[in-house]
Design a protein around this motif. Structure first.
Motif, PDB file in Angstrom:
ATOM      1  N   SER A  32       0.825  -1.208   0.000  1.00 20.52           N
ATOM      2  CA  SER A  32       0.000   0.000   0.000  1.00 20.52           C
ATOM      3  C   SER A  32       0.859   1.258   0.000  1.00 20.52           C
ATOM      4  O   SER A  32       0.564   2.229  -0.690  1.00 20.52           O
ATOM      5  N   TYR A  33       1.937   1.214   0.767  1.00 20.98           N
ATOM      6  CA  TYR A  33       2.813   2.379   0.850  1.00 20.98           C
ATOM      7  C   TYR A  33       3.526   2.630  -0.483  1.00 20.98           C
ATOM      8  O   TYR A  33       3.596   3.761  -0.958  1.00 20.98           O
ATOM      9  N   PHE A  34       4.046   1.561  -1.106  1.00 23.69           N
ATOM     10  CA  PHE A  34       4.756   1.730  -2.376  1.00 23.69           C
ATOM     11  C   PHE A  34       3.820   2.195  -3.487  1.00 23.69           C
ATOM     12  O   PHE A  34       4.246   2.916  -4.397  1.00 23.69           O
ATOM     13  N   LYS A  35       2.560   1.807  -3.440  1.00 22.31           N
ATOM     14  CA  LYS A  35       1.606   2.285  -4.449  1.00 22.31           C
ATOM     15  C   LYS A  35       1.490   3.800  -4.412  1.00 22.31           C
ATOM     16  O   LYS A  35       1.279   4.430  -5.442  1.00 22.31           O
ATOM     17  N   GLU A  36       1.648   4.380  -3.226  1.00 20.96           N
ATOM     18  CA  GLU A  36       1.582   5.837  -3.096  1.00 20.96           C
ATOM     19  C   GLU A  36       2.795   6.521  -3.732  1.00 20.96           C
ATOM     20  O   GLU A  36       2.756   7.718  -4.011  1.00 20.96           O
ATOM     21  N   LEU A  37       3.880   5.784  -3.931  1.00 21.49           N
ATOM     22  CA  LEU A  37       5.112   6.366  -4.466  1.00 21.49           C
ATOM     23  C   LEU A  37       5.245   6.232  -5.980  1.00 21.49           C
ATOM     24  O   LEU A  37       6.273   6.614  -6.543  1.00 21.49           O
ATOM     25  N   VAL A  38       4.233   5.692  -6.650  1.00 22.24           N
ATOM     26  CA  VAL A  38       4.288   5.568  -8.105  1.00 22.24           C
ATOM     27  C   VAL A  38       4.491   6.956  -8.710  1.00 22.24           C
ATOM     28  O   VAL A  38       3.844   7.922  -8.317  1.00 22.24           O
ATOM     29  N   GLY A  39       5.428   7.028  -9.630  1.00 22.80           N
ATOM     30  CA  GLY A  39       5.759   8.306 -10.267  1.00 22.80           C
ATOM     31  C   GLY A  39       6.907   9.036  -9.593  1.00 22.80           C
ATOM     32  O   GLY A  39       7.392  10.039 -10.115  1.00 22.80           O
ATOM     33  N   ARG A  40       7.375   8.547  -8.460  1.00 14.26           N
ATOM     34  CA  ARG A  40       8.482   9.167  -7.726  1.00 14.26           C
ATOM     35  C   ARG A  40       9.773   8.420  -8.033  1.00 14.26           C
ATOM     36  O   ARG A  40       9.765   7.252  -8.403  1.00 14.26           O
ATOM     37  N   GLU A  41      10.906   9.086  -7.846  1.00 18.46           N
ATOM     38  CA  GLU A  41      12.199   8.445  -8.067  1.00 18.46           C
ATOM     39  C   GLU A  41      12.629   7.683  -6.817  1.00 18.46           C
ATOM     40  O   GLU A  41      12.560   8.212  -5.704  1.00 18.46           O
ATOM     41  N   VAL A  42      13.046   6.429  -7.012  1.00 18.87           N
ATOM     42  CA  VAL A  42      13.529   5.580  -5.926  1.00 18.87           C
ATOM     43  C   VAL A  42      14.816   4.900  -6.377  1.00 18.87           C
ATOM     44  O   VAL A  42      15.110   4.833  -7.569  1.00 18.87           O
ATOM     45  N   THR A  43      15.569   4.410  -5.406  1.00 15.30           N
ATOM     46  CA  THR A  43      16.749   3.611  -5.693  1.00 15.30           C
ATOM     47  C   THR A  43      16.515   2.228  -5.110  1.00 15.30           C
ATOM     48  O   THR A  43      16.168   2.098  -3.943  1.00 15.30           O
ATOM     49  N   VAL A  44      16.688   1.211  -5.950  1.00 19.12           N
ATOM     50  CA  VAL A  44      16.486  -0.169  -5.527  1.00 19.12           C
ATOM     51  C   VAL A  44      17.845  -0.854  -5.498  1.00 19.12           C
ATOM     52  O   VAL A  44      18.545  -0.886  -6.508  1.00 19.12           O
ATOM     53  N   GLU A  45      18.218  -1.372  -4.330  1.00 21.06           N
ATOM     54  CA  GLU A  45      19.467  -2.122  -4.205  1.00 21.06           C
ATOM     55  C   GLU A  45      19.115  -3.596  -4.194  1.00 21.06           C
ATOM     56  O   GLU A  45      18.279  -4.049  -3.415  1.00 21.06           O
ATOM     57  N   LEU A  46      19.779  -4.344  -5.071  1.00 24.29           N
ATOM     58  CA  LEU A  46      19.513  -5.769  -5.191  1.00 24.29           C
ATOM     59  C   LEU A  46      20.464  -6.572  -4.321  1.00 24.29           C
ATOM     60  O   LEU A  46      21.489  -6.069  -3.870  1.00 24.29           O
ATOM     61  N   LYS A  47      20.130  -7.829  -4.114  1.00 25.20           N
ATOM     62  CA  LYS A  47      20.951  -8.690  -3.269  1.00 25.20           C
ATOM     63  C   LYS A  47      22.330  -8.954  -3.858  1.00 25.20           C
ATOM     64  O   LYS A  47      23.240  -9.345  -3.145  1.00 25.20           O
ATOM     65  N   ASN A  48      22.515  -8.724  -5.165  1.00 21.87           N
ATOM     66  CA  ASN A  48      23.829  -8.887  -5.787  1.00 21.87           C
ATOM     67  C   ASN A  48      24.631  -7.582  -5.790  1.00 21.87           C
ATOM     68  O   ASN A  48      25.601  -7.446  -6.528  1.00 21.87           O
ATOM     69  N   ASP A  49      24.216  -6.608  -4.977  1.00 21.80           N
ATOM     70  CA  ASP A  49      24.879  -5.310  -4.788  1.00 21.80           C
ATOM     71  C   ASP A  49      24.667  -4.310  -5.922  1.00 21.80           C
ATOM     72  O   ASP A  49      25.204  -3.213  -5.867  1.00 21.80           O
ATOM     73  N   LEU A  50      23.903  -4.654  -6.930  1.00 27.79           N
ATOM     74  CA  LEU A  50      23.564  -3.710  -7.986  1.00 27.79           C
ATOM     75  C   LEU A  50      22.512  -2.745  -7.462  1.00 27.79           C
ATOM     76  O   LEU A  50      21.513  -3.168  -6.873  1.00 27.79           O
ATOM     77  N   ALA A  51      22.736  -1.447  -7.637  1.00 30.04           N
ATOM     78  CA  ALA A  51      21.766  -0.426  -7.232  1.00 30.04           C
ATOM     79  C   ALA A  51      21.287   0.303  -8.479  1.00 30.04           C
ATOM     80  O   ALA A  51      22.096   0.788  -9.272  1.00 30.04           O
TER      81      ALA A  51
END
Length: 93
Positions: free
Chosen positions: A5-24
């Motif tokens: 529910s919280y992430f749905k509110e952030l649609v259209g915003r810039e985020v950084t996703v860090e993956l388990k293989n250290d790729l961001a």
């Protein structure tokens, strides 16, 4: 369902996703589903020297099970809303 529910509110915003293989990967959140699978648009790799082969990727789908962290925009965090939602979920309703 709290984070979905919280992430749905952030649609259209810039985020950084860090993956388990250290790729961001930084990009605009296009969509998210109940499994926290994430679709980003206008993406760019945070460490381009380490991952030069990812520089041409502009849109990507990230499976929720490979996500380590999601960094939110500082102005996108409503702490009171999160506290209230967490309390409601802890009570079971």
């Amino acid at each position: 369902m709290l984070f979905f529910s919280y992430f749905k509110e952030l649609v259209g915003r810039e985020v950084t996703v860090e993956l388990k293989n250290d790729l961001a990967i930084r990009g605009t959140l296009h969509s998210v589903d109940q499994y926290l699978n994430i679709k980003l648009e206008n993406t760019r790799v945070v460490d381009q020297d380490k991952y030069p082969h990812m520089m041409s990727v502009r849109n990507c789908f990230i499976r929720g099970s490979v996500v380590r962290y999601v960094q939110l925009p500082p102005d996108g965090v409503d702490v009171e809303l999160l506290h209230d939602a967490t309390r409601r979920e802890a009570r079971g309703g």
